[in-house]
Scaffold this motif. Structure first.
Motif, PDB file in Angstrom:
ATOM      1  N   ARG A  56      11.699 -53.799  -6.879  1.00 22.35           N
ATOM      2  CA  ARG A  56      11.377 -53.819  -8.324  1.00 22.35           C
ATOM      3  C   ARG A  56      11.627 -55.189  -9.130  1.00 22.35           C
ATOM      4  NH1 ARG A  56      13.321 -48.165 -10.668  1.00 22.35           N
ATOM      5  NH2 ARG A  56      12.161 -46.772  -9.377  1.00 22.35           N
ATOM      6  N   ALA A  57      10.780 -55.621 -10.160  1.00 22.20           N
ATOM      7  CA  ALA A  57      11.023 -56.527 -10.801  1.00 22.20           C
ATOM      8  C   ALA A  57      12.494 -56.720 -11.491  1.00 22.20           C
ATOM      9  CB  ALA A  57      10.041 -56.638 -11.981  1.00 22.20           C
ATOM     10  N   THR A  58      13.022 -55.605 -11.609  1.00 27.66           N
ATOM     11  CA  THR A  58      14.465 -55.452 -12.242  1.00 27.66           C
ATOM     12  C   THR A  58      15.487 -55.966 -11.275  1.00 27.66           C
ATOM     13  OG1 THR A  58      14.304 -53.164 -11.782  1.00 27.66           O
ATOM     14  CG2 THR A  58      13.947 -53.817 -13.926  1.00 27.66           C
ATOM     15  N   ASP A  59      15.039 -55.632 -10.075  1.00 31.31           N
ATOM     16  CA  ASP A  59      16.100 -56.031  -8.848  1.00 31.31           C
ATOM     17  C   ASP A  59      15.829 -57.401  -8.553  1.00 31.31           C
ATOM     18  OD1 ASP A  59      16.850 -53.350  -8.815  1.00 31.31           O
ATOM     19  OD2 ASP A  59      15.481 -52.813  -7.387  1.00 31.31           O
ATOM     20  N   SER A  61      15.375 -59.636 -10.769  1.00 33.31           N
ATOM     21  CA  SER A  61      15.755 -60.574 -11.778  1.00 33.31           C
ATOM     22  C   SER A  61      17.260 -60.477 -11.702  1.00 33.31           C
ATOM     23  CB  SER A  61      15.639 -59.496 -13.124  1.00 33.31           C
ATOM     24  OG  SER A  61      16.267 -60.086 -14.401  1.00 33.31           O
ATOM     25  N   GLN A  66      17.458 -64.468 -13.016  1.00 32.48           N
ATOM     26  CA  GLN A  66      16.371 -64.829 -14.008  1.00 32.48           C
ATOM     27  C   GLN A  66      16.155 -63.623 -14.811  1.00 32.48           C
ATOM     28  OE1 GLN A  66      15.027 -67.638 -14.531  1.00 32.48           O
ATOM     29  NE2 GLN A  66      15.648 -68.817 -12.927  1.00 32.48           N
ATOM     30  N   HIS A  67      15.818 -63.905 -16.109  1.00 31.56           N
ATOM     31  CA  HIS A  67      15.462 -62.775 -17.116  1.00 31.56           C
ATOM     32  C   HIS A  67      14.327 -62.045 -16.506  1.00 31.56           C
ATOM     33  CE1 HIS A  67      18.314 -63.885 -19.903  1.00 31.56           C
ATOM     34  NE2 HIS A  67      17.762 -64.865 -20.337  1.00 31.56           N
ATOM     35  N   LYS A  68      14.219 -60.853 -16.717  1.00 30.98           N
ATOM     36  CA  LYS A  68      12.848 -59.848 -16.450  1.00 30.98           C
ATOM     37  C   LYS A  68      11.629 -60.844 -16.770  1.00 30.98           C
ATOM     38  CE  LYS A  68      11.156 -55.505 -15.976  1.00 30.98           C
ATOM     39  NZ  LYS A  68      11.152 -53.987 -16.431  1.00 30.98           N
ATOM     40  N   GLN A  69      11.531 -61.223 -17.947  1.00 33.31           N
ATOM     41  CA  GLN A  69      10.275 -61.840 -18.325  1.00 33.31           C
ATOM     42  C   GLN A  69       9.820 -62.895 -17.579  1.00 33.31           C
ATOM     43  OE1 GLN A  69      12.746 -60.943 -20.375  1.00 33.31           O
ATOM     44  NE2 GLN A  69      12.157 -59.424 -22.026  1.00 33.31           N
ATOM     45  N   ILE A  71      10.711 -63.612 -14.468  1.00 32.26           N
ATOM     46  CA  ILE A  71      10.262 -62.837 -13.168  1.00 32.26           C
ATOM     47  C   ILE A  71       8.817 -62.495 -13.137  1.00 32.26           C
ATOM     48  CG2 ILE A  71      10.629 -61.124 -11.608  1.00 32.26           C
ATOM     49  CD1 ILE A  71      12.632 -63.413 -11.302  1.00 32.26           C
ATOM     50  N   GLY A  72       8.641 -61.678 -14.397  1.00 27.63           N
ATOM     51  CA  GLY A  72       7.264 -61.051 -14.682  1.00 27.63           C
ATOM     52  C   GLY A  72       6.099 -62.154 -14.663  1.00 27.63           C
TER      53      GLY A  72
END
Length: 156
Positions: A56-59, A61, A66-69, A71-72
């Motif tokens: 998952r992107a939160t993982d 991050s 790094q901030h989730k944004q 990573i996105g």
């Protein structure tokens, strides 16, 4: 006649920055030669922390710091370069997992091999025991620094 002032020893920030840049230069130049010319250092905050079944992107991050944004944005770039794809998370259909493609798995394997060769070369240059001690102390320093907020204002 003026006396020359010796240059100060580089501080920890300078040393770690120089090490990071030197590692990245060799890693990404070699990756380019091995079929991955589009991968950039910023992509490492995703590719270095992927698992074959996806993450998952939160993982990502949390693992990369790094901030989730950010990573996105990096995931968007890697999707367009065919290194990863987004898939529904089997544990939660509302969530997405970032899954490496075959091209991404190839890059990850090559990056790990390149980094292992760099470490082997450094271990050979420094000696097995000195390099093992360096890694151990470097990991400890990194761990201690990551906890800087807890040590900033210790409870009275």
């Amino acid at each position: 006649m003026t006396a020359t002032v010796p240059e100060p020893e580089p501080d920890l920030g300078v040393l770690t920055g120089q090490l990071m840049r030197a590692l990245q230069e060799e890693l990404f130049e070699t990756l380019g030669e091995q079929g991955h010319p589009d991968v950039r250092p910023r992509h490492g905050s995703v590719l270095a922390f992927l698992e074959p079944e996806g993450v998952r992107a939160t993982d990502l991050s949390a693992r990369s710091g790094q901030h989730k944004q950010i990573i996105g944005t990096i995931v968007d770039e890697l999707v367009s370069l065919n290194y990863v794809r987004r898939e529904p998370d089997p544990a939660d259909r509302r969530a997405k997992r970032i899954v490496p493609t075959g091209h991404g798995l190839d890059e990850i394997a090559k990056a790990r091999a390149i980094l292992a060769a760099i470490e082997e070369r450094l271990e050979h240059a420094l000696g097995e025991q000195r390099f093992a001690t360096f890694r151990e102390v470097f990991q400890e320093v990194t761990h201690l620094q990551r906890g800087w907020r807890q040590t900033r204002n210790p409870p009275a």
